[in-house]
Design an enzyme around this catalytic site. Structure first.
Site, PDB file in Angstrom:
ATOM      1  N   GLY A 242      32.542  44.340  35.066  1.00 23.29           N
ATOM      2  CA  GLY A 242      31.308  44.781  35.695  1.00 23.29           C
ATOM      3  C   GLY A 242      31.349  46.158  36.320  1.00 23.29           C
ATOM      4  O   GLY A 242      30.356  46.893  36.285  1.00 23.29           O
TER       5      GLY A 242
ATOM      6  N   THR B  37      30.538  34.730  31.228  1.00 24.64           N
ATOM      7  CA  THR B  37      29.226  35.128  31.764  1.00 24.64           C
ATOM      8  C   THR B  37      28.178  34.819  30.704  1.00 24.64           C
ATOM      9  O   THR B  37      28.466  34.894  29.509  1.00 24.64           O
ATOM     10  CB  THR B  37      29.246  36.637  32.082  1.00 24.64           C
ATOM     11  OG1 THR B  37      30.058  36.838  33.219  1.00 24.64           O
ATOM     12  CG2 THR B  37      27.859  37.200  32.321  1.00 24.64           C
TER      13      THR B  37
ATOM     14  N   ARG C 183      32.319  40.596  46.429  1.00 30.91           N
ATOM     15  CA  ARG C 183      32.255  41.580  45.337  1.00 30.91           C
ATOM     16  C   ARG C 183      31.042  41.227  44.465  1.00 30.91           C
ATOM     17  O   ARG C 183      30.806  40.077  44.128  1.00 30.91           O
ATOM     18  CB  ARG C 183      33.544  41.524  44.526  1.00 30.91           C
ATOM     19  CG  ARG C 183      33.547  42.405  43.260  1.00 30.91           C
ATOM     20  CD  ARG C 183      33.045  41.659  42.044  1.00 30.91           C
ATOM     21  NE  ARG C 183      33.250  42.399  40.811  1.00 30.91           N
ATOM     22  CZ  ARG C 183      32.762  42.004  39.631  1.00 30.91           C
ATOM     23  NH1 ARG C 183      32.062  40.898  39.536  1.00 30.91           N
ATOM     24  NH2 ARG C 183      32.972  42.717  38.551  1.00 30.91           N
TER      25      ARG C 183
ATOM     26  N   THR D 193      28.000  41.762  29.216  1.00 33.40           N
ATOM     27  CA  THR D 193      29.120  40.997  29.776  1.00 33.40           C
ATOM     28  C   THR D 193      30.392  41.821  29.638  1.00 33.40           C
ATOM     29  O   THR D 193      30.569  42.539  28.664  1.00 33.40           O
ATOM     30  CB  THR D 193      29.287  39.644  29.066  1.00 33.40           C
ATOM     31  OG1 THR D 193      30.471  39.000  29.581  1.00 33.40           O
ATOM     32  CG2 THR D 193      29.423  39.796  27.561  1.00 33.40           C
ATOM     33  N   GLY D 194      31.246  41.733  30.641  1.00 31.98           N
ATOM     34  CA  GLY D 194      32.488  42.504  30.601  1.00 31.98           C
ATOM     35  C   GLY D 194      32.887  42.924  31.990  1.00 31.98           C
ATOM     36  O   GLY D 194      32.390  42.380  32.982  1.00 31.98           O
TER      37      GLY D 194
ATOM     38  N   GLY E  48      29.101  42.180  40.821  1.00 30.75           N
ATOM     39  CA  GLY E  48      29.296  42.846  39.535  1.00 30.75           C
ATOM     40  C   GLY E  48      28.014  43.458  38.999  1.00 30.75           C
ATOM     41  O   GLY E  48      27.054  43.704  39.731  1.00 30.75           O
ATOM     42  N   ASP E  49      28.029  43.693  37.703  1.00 27.66           N
ATOM     43  CA  ASP E  49      26.896  44.362  37.058  1.00 27.66           C
ATOM     44  C   ASP E  49      25.744  43.433  36.716  1.00 27.66           C
ATOM     45  O   ASP E  49      24.600  43.869  36.599  1.00 27.66           O
ATOM     46  CB  ASP E  49      27.369  45.019  35.754  1.00 27.66           C
ATOM     47  CG  ASP E  49      27.920  43.971  34.787  1.00 27.66           C
ATOM     48  OD1 ASP E  49      28.753  43.140  35.219  1.00 27.66           O
ATOM     49  OD2 ASP E  49      27.528  43.969  33.611  1.00 27.66           O
TER      50      ASP E  49
HETATM   51  N1  ASP Z   1      30.165  41.257  34.040  1.00 28.30           N
HETATM   52  C1  ASP Z   1      30.593  40.179  34.884  1.00 28.30           C
HETATM   53  C2  ASP Z   1      30.975  40.735  36.230  1.00 28.30           C
HETATM   54  O1  ASP Z   1      31.639  41.756  36.278  1.00 28.30           O
HETATM   55  C3  ASP Z   1      31.727  39.397  34.339  1.00 28.30           C
HETATM   56  C4  ASP Z   1      31.660  39.036  32.895  1.00 28.30           C
HETATM   57  O2  ASP Z   1      30.757  39.438  32.189  1.00 28.30           O
HETATM   58  O3  ASP Z   1      32.531  38.293  32.423  1.00 28.30           O
HETATM   59  O4  ASP Z   1      30.671  40.136  37.220  1.00 28.30           O
END
Ligand code: ASP
Length: 306
Positions: free
Chosen positions: A225, A171, A199, A222-223, A201-202
């Site tokens: 979500g 991301t 779906r 990032t992470g 995410g954040d």
């Molecule tokens: N945060 C992103 C999501 O959950 C994914 C990522 O940051 O790798 O969509």
């Protein structure tokens, strides 16, 4: 003072798995995206323009999970999410679940600047894009073989039952402070590999993966979500700075290493305040990241402790 920080995702990046050549490619890509955004700031341009340019550069690079090279949903589609926010006005724009927009961050910006809304989804976002002169691209534009193979491994059950067990990497995001004293943040992603159709995410959720407020800081996350949404990570960091009396680094540390860790979430954030302080922190093995402050050299890093 002006400053820019960018990330290209956080997660498990064991050195043994990363060939030197591949690592160099990531470092070069980060340096190029950083320069694309920094050049805007150096010329006196806005933080909104700087984060847009940096994120566009990362979206165009197939190494990252955003734009071309985004991960696939379980159904084999690249569904893209993005957001942008201006810290002076608290104006924000976001799009989610689009499948034909080459640079999702530019559409998020159009929502912010050219509509009365904050978030548009799916076909509605793409219809809006057409009315604003965006050319839509075929779905194949986003496809890379490496991401397709990742999806096939998930479909074959290689990584257990949940796509959340695959470490999310790639991301992208940026935070900037311009010479006028304005902060901005932007984030763009394909989400999690093998995610369920639709779906979200954040990243496109204002306050979760993206937030900017001149009274506090700009944040791009990032992470995993789902955990970032539940904790409203980006807004929580800004709130701790704004009325919790925390320094930026303390606020980031508390949210990542106490709150997020308690939920078992993995990831990282980049954050920047109006003094130009840059914080790039993560609780994963590594985070692709780079930063540059006025009159200082660029910094590019991947692993912890760099
Ligand atoms: N945060 C992103 C999501 O959950 C994914 C990522 O940051 O790798 O969509």
């Amino acid at each position: 003072m002006y400053a820019l920080a960018i990330h290209g995702g956080a997660g498990s990046l064991p050195r043994a798995d990363t060939t030197t050549e591949r690592e160099r490619a990531y470092r070069d890509a980060l340096a190029a995206a950083l320069e694309a955004g920094y050049a805007v700031l150096r010329a006196g341009g806005s933080s909104v323009e700087a984060v847009t340019r940096a994120v566009v550069a990362l979206e165009d690079d197939p190494l990252f999970n955003a734009g071309r090279g985004a991960v696939f949903s379980y159904d084999g589609v690249n569904e893209l999410d993005a957001a942008i926010m201006a810290g002076g006005s608290l104006a924000a724009g976001a799009i989610c679940g689009v499948t034909h927009v080459r640079n999702p961050v530019t559409l998020a910006r159009a929502v912010m600047e050219q509509s009365e809304y904050v978030m548009l989804a799916g076909e509605g976002a793409e219809e809006f894009a057409l009315t604003r002169g965006f050319a839509l691209v075929p779905r194949e534009y986003f496809r890379t073989e490496a991401r397709w193979r990742q999806l096939e491994r998930i479909r074959a059950g290689d990584h257990g039952v949940s796509p959340l067990t695959i470490s999310p990497v790639g991301t992208v995001g940026a935070v900037a402070l311009d010479v006028h004293g304005d902060l901005a943040a932007a984030t763009s992603t394909g989400g999690m590999t093998g995610k369920r159709h639709r779906r979200i995410g954040d990243s496109p959720i204002i306050g979760a993966g993206t937030y900017a407020d001149n009274r506090a800081c700009a944040v791009s996350a990032t992470g995993h979500g789902e955990m970032f949404i539940r904790l409203a990570v980006a807004h929580d960091i800004a709130a701790r700075v704004r009325y919790g009396g925390r320094t930026l680094s303390t606020a980031v540390h508390e949210v990542l290493h106490e709150e997020l860790a308690t939920l078992g979430g993995e990831g990282g954030v980049i954050a920047l305040d109006r003094s130009g302080e840059v914080v790039m922190d993560f609780n994963a093995e590594g985070m692709f990241r780079a930063s540059r402050r006025e009159a200082e050299p660029a910094r590019v890093a991947i692993y912890a402790g760099e």
